[in-house]
Write a protein that holds these residues in place. Structure first.
Motif, PDB file in Angstrom:
ATOM      1  N   ASP A  22       0.814  -1.225   0.000  1.00 21.78           N
ATOM      2  CA  ASP A  22       0.000   0.000   0.000  1.00 21.78           C
ATOM      3  C   ASP A  22       0.845   1.272   0.000  1.00 21.78           C
ATOM      4  OD1 ASP A  22       0.977   0.216   2.591  1.00 21.78           O
ATOM      5  OD2 ASP A  22      -1.000   0.188   3.554  1.00 21.78           O
ATOM      6  N   GLY A  23       2.172   1.124  -0.008  1.00 24.22           N
ATOM      7  CA  GLY A  23       3.069   2.277  -0.046  1.00 24.22           C
ATOM      8  C   GLY A  23       3.532   2.755   1.318  1.00 24.22           C
ATOM      9  N   SER A  24       2.958   2.230   2.400  1.00 19.77           N
ATOM     10  CA  SER A  24       3.395   2.634   3.748  1.00 19.77           C
ATOM     11  C   SER A  24       4.770   2.023   4.028  1.00 19.77           C
ATOM     12  CB  SER A  24       2.379   2.201   4.800  1.00 19.77           C
ATOM     13  OG  SER A  24       2.256   0.788   4.831  1.00 19.77           O
ATOM     14  N   PRO A  25       5.568   2.687   4.864  1.00 18.72           N
ATOM     15  CA  PRO A  25       6.923   2.192   5.107  1.00 18.72           C
ATOM     16  C   PRO A  25       6.938   0.870   5.876  1.00 18.72           C
ATOM     17  CG  PRO A  25       6.452   4.053   6.535  1.00 18.72           C
ATOM     18  CD  PRO A  25       5.292   3.918   5.608  1.00 18.72           C
ATOM     19  N   GLU A  26       7.833  -0.003   5.474  1.00 21.41           N
ATOM     20  CA  GLU A  26       8.077  -1.260   6.188  1.00 21.41           C
ATOM     21  C   GLU A  26       9.366  -1.155   6.997  1.00 21.41           C
ATOM     22  OE1 GLU A  26       8.749  -6.040   5.359  1.00 21.41           O
ATOM     23  OE2 GLU A  26       8.344  -4.708   3.662  1.00 21.41           O
ATOM     24  N   ARG A  27      10.406  -0.560   6.384  1.00 20.25           N
ATOM     25  CA  ARG A  27      11.689  -0.347   7.065  1.00 20.25           C
ATOM     26  C   ARG A  27      12.252   1.000   6.642  1.00 20.25           C
ATOM     27  NH1 ARG A  27      12.589  -5.248   4.900  1.00 20.25           N
ATOM     28  NH2 ARG A  27      14.329  -4.526   3.672  1.00 20.25           N
ATOM     29  N   GLU A  28      12.701   1.782   7.648  1.00 18.13           N
ATOM     30  CA  GLU A  28      13.313   3.079   7.384  1.00 18.13           C
ATOM     31  C   GLU A  28      14.527   3.255   8.277  1.00 18.13           C
ATOM     32  OE1 GLU A  28       9.819   6.093   6.049  1.00 18.13           O
ATOM     33  OE2 GLU A  28       9.837   5.622   8.192  1.00 18.13           O
ATOM     34  N   LEU A  29      15.491   3.997   7.772  1.00 13.85           N
ATOM     35  CA  LEU A  29      16.650   4.404   8.566  1.00 13.85           C
ATOM     36  C   LEU A  29      16.493   5.868   8.933  1.00 13.85           C
ATOM     37  CD1 LEU A  29      19.604   2.848   6.540  1.00 13.85           C
ATOM     38  CD2 LEU A  29      18.832   2.172   8.821  1.00 13.85           C
ATOM     39  N   PHE A  30      16.863   6.209  10.177  1.00 10.82           N
ATOM     40  CA  PHE A  30      16.859   7.592  10.646  1.00 10.82           C
ATOM     41  C   PHE A  30      18.243   7.908  11.196  1.00 10.82           C
ATOM     42  CE2 PHE A  30      12.474   6.388  10.730  1.00 10.82           C
ATOM     43  CZ  PHE A  30      11.765   7.539  10.443  1.00 10.82           C
ATOM     44  N   TYR A  40       8.398  -1.421  10.816  1.00 16.06           N
ATOM     45  CA  TYR A  40       6.994  -1.192  11.130  1.00 16.06           C
ATOM     46  C   TYR A  40       6.193  -2.477  10.937  1.00 16.06           C
ATOM     47  CZ  TYR A  40       8.393   3.673  10.518  1.00 16.06           C
ATOM     48  OH  TYR A  40       9.025   4.878  10.618  1.00 16.06           O
ATOM     49  N   GLY A  41       5.380  -2.824  11.932  1.00 14.14           N
ATOM     50  CA  GLY A  41       4.469  -3.952  11.808  1.00 14.14           C
ATOM     51  C   GLY A  41       3.185  -3.520  11.140  1.00 14.14           C
ATOM     52  N   THR A  42       2.467  -4.449  10.564  1.00  9.88           N
ATOM     53  CA  THR A  42       1.206  -4.117   9.905  1.00  9.88           C
ATOM     54  C   THR A  42       0.096  -3.842  10.915  1.00  9.88           C
ATOM     55  OG1 THR A  42       0.676  -6.469   9.721  1.00  9.88           O
ATOM     56  CG2 THR A  42       1.755  -5.427   7.813  1.00  9.88           C
ATOM     57  N   ASP A  43       0.330  -4.175  12.193  1.00 15.27           N
ATOM     58  CA  ASP A  43      -0.674  -3.970  13.240  1.00 15.27           C
ATOM     59  C   ASP A  43      -0.494  -2.656  13.996  1.00 15.27           C
ATOM     60  OD1 ASP A  43       1.662  -4.507  14.611  1.00 15.27           O
ATOM     61  OD2 ASP A  43       0.797  -6.078  15.878  1.00 15.27           O
ATOM     62  N   GLY A  44       0.440  -1.798  13.552  1.00 15.44           N
ATOM     63  CA  GLY A  44       0.706  -0.546  14.241  1.00 15.44           C
ATOM     64  C   GLY A  44       1.860  -0.631  15.229  1.00 15.44           C
ATOM     65  N   SER A  45       2.420  -1.803  15.403  1.00 12.42           N
ATOM     66  CA  SER A  45       3.606  -1.955  16.250  1.00 12.42           C
ATOM     67  C   SER A  45       4.832  -1.534  15.455  1.00 12.42           C
ATOM     68  CB  SER A  45       3.762  -3.411  16.701  1.00 12.42           C
ATOM     69  OG  SER A  45       4.003  -4.253  15.579  1.00 12.42           O
ATOM     70  N   MET A  46       5.935  -1.355  16.153  1.00  4.08           N
ATOM     71  CA  MET A  46       7.203  -1.091  15.469  1.00  4.08           C
ATOM     72  C   MET A  46       8.342  -1.465  16.395  1.00  4.08           C
ATOM     73  SD  MET A  46       7.495   3.047  15.308  1.00  4.08           S
ATOM     74  CE  MET A  46       6.492   3.967  16.451  1.00  4.08           C
ATOM     75  N   THR A  47       9.488  -1.726  15.782  1.00  2.00           N
ATOM     76  CA  THR A  47      10.704  -2.016  16.531  1.00  2.00           C
ATOM     77  C   THR A  47      11.799  -1.114  16.009  1.00  2.00           C
ATOM     78  OG1 THR A  47      10.055  -4.328  16.817  1.00  2.00           O
ATOM     79  CG2 THR A  47      12.377  -3.797  17.175  1.00  2.00           C
ATOM     80  N   TRP A  48      12.480  -0.444  16.962  1.00  2.00           N
ATOM     81  CA  TRP A  48      13.630   0.386  16.626  1.00  2.00           C
ATOM     82  C   TRP A  48      14.892  -0.368  17.028  1.00  2.00           C
ATOM     83  CZ3 TRP A  48      12.704   5.918  19.015  1.00  2.00           C
ATOM     84  CH2 TRP A  48      11.527   6.467  18.508  1.00  2.00           C
ATOM     85  N   TYR A  49      15.874  -0.429  16.132  1.00  2.00           N
ATOM     86  CA  TYR A  49      17.210  -0.958  16.416  1.00  2.00           C
ATOM     87  C   TYR A  49      18.119   0.269  16.454  1.00  2.00           C
ATOM     88  CZ  TYR A  49      14.970  -5.310  15.109  1.00  2.00           C
ATOM     89  OH  TYR A  49      14.109  -6.390  15.047  1.00  2.00           O
ATOM     90  N   VAL A  50      18.577   0.649  17.639  1.00  2.00           N
ATOM     91  CA  VAL A  50      19.176   1.967  17.846  1.00  2.00           C
ATOM     92  C   VAL A  50      20.642   1.880  18.246  1.00  2.00           C
ATOM     93  CG1 VAL A  50      18.988   4.132  19.146  1.00  2.00           C
ATOM     94  CG2 VAL A  50      16.926   2.798  18.662  1.00  2.00           C
ATOM     95  N   THR A  51      21.414   2.825  17.735  1.00  2.00           N
ATOM     96  CA  THR A  51      22.764   3.111  18.217  1.00  2.00           C
ATOM     97  C   THR A  51      22.796   4.593  18.541  1.00  2.00           C
ATOM     98  OG1 THR A  51      23.768   1.387  16.861  1.00  2.00           O
ATOM     99  CG2 THR A  51      25.216   3.139  17.625  1.00  2.00           C
ATOM    100  N   GLY A  52      23.167   4.894  19.774  1.00  2.00           N
ATOM    101  CA  GLY A  52      23.274   6.292  20.183  1.00  2.00           C
ATOM    102  C   GLY A  52      22.062   6.746  20.955  1.00  2.00           C
TER     103      GLY A  52
END
Length: 175
Positions: free
Chosen positions: A75-83, A112-124
């Motif tokens: 649907d065009g919504s993000p699945e994985r993004e880097l910040f 991003y999960g399809t259920d509105g959940s998300m997981t961040w893998y963070v450094t810093g």
């Protein structure tokens, strides 16, 4: 071991992609990523008791955060993004006027999960707000620094799993 490796891989990916100019090549056979684009943080205010015992305002004073979409859902919504990028926030106690700055300039791979959940893998460092009884840290505005994951439920309860790092409640700086 799987968790540790995913953090290390995410950190390496974030570090490598952060150095690429403009755009990057396709990742993992999914959709090709787009160009880096600004990802500004909006200033916000919270009432007394929401995160700190007093009303607080958080506003960026340096905001050079950018994001790169690595994959999207059909649907065009993000699945994985880097910040990545510099982010310095001013935290103000709205009752006393006391201020402090918080460096939230970490890098993260966000899945991003399809259920509105998300997981961040963070450094810093990142700045995370916790409601009362809604996550793995007490109520507050926390700078979490190091290598860690943050799992968000669809209702934004947060669970932090640290590989290594520190936590600091910024509310104590402006109390």
């Amino acid at each position: 071991m799987r968790f540790t490796m995913s953090i290390v891989v995410a950190s390496v990916v974030a570090a490598i992609v952060a150095t690429l100019p403009g755009t990057a090549s396709a990742a993992g056979g999914d959709t090709a990523p787009g160009a880096w684009e600004p990802a500004p943080q909006a200033a916000f205010e919270l009432p007394a008791g929401a995160r700190c015992d007093f009303a607080v305002r958080v506003e960026p004073i340096v905001d050079e955060v950018r994001k790169l979409t690595l994959a999207t859902y059909p649907d065009g919504s993000p699945e994985r993004e880097l910040f990545t990028g510099a982010l310095i926030d001013r935290v103000t106690n709205l009752e006393t006027g006391a201020t402090s700055t918080a460096d939230a300039s970490g890098s993260a791979l966000v899945v991003y999960g399809t259920d509105g959940s998300m997981t961040w893998y963070v450094t810093g460092p990142v700045l995370l707000g916790f409601r009362e009884n809604a996550g793995s840290l007490p109520k507050g505005l926390w700078i979490v620094d190091g290598q860690f994951t943050v799992e968000f439920t669809p209702t934004f309860e947060k669970t932090i799993t640290m590989l290594h790092g520190t936590t600091h409640n910024v509310c104590t700086d402006v109390d």
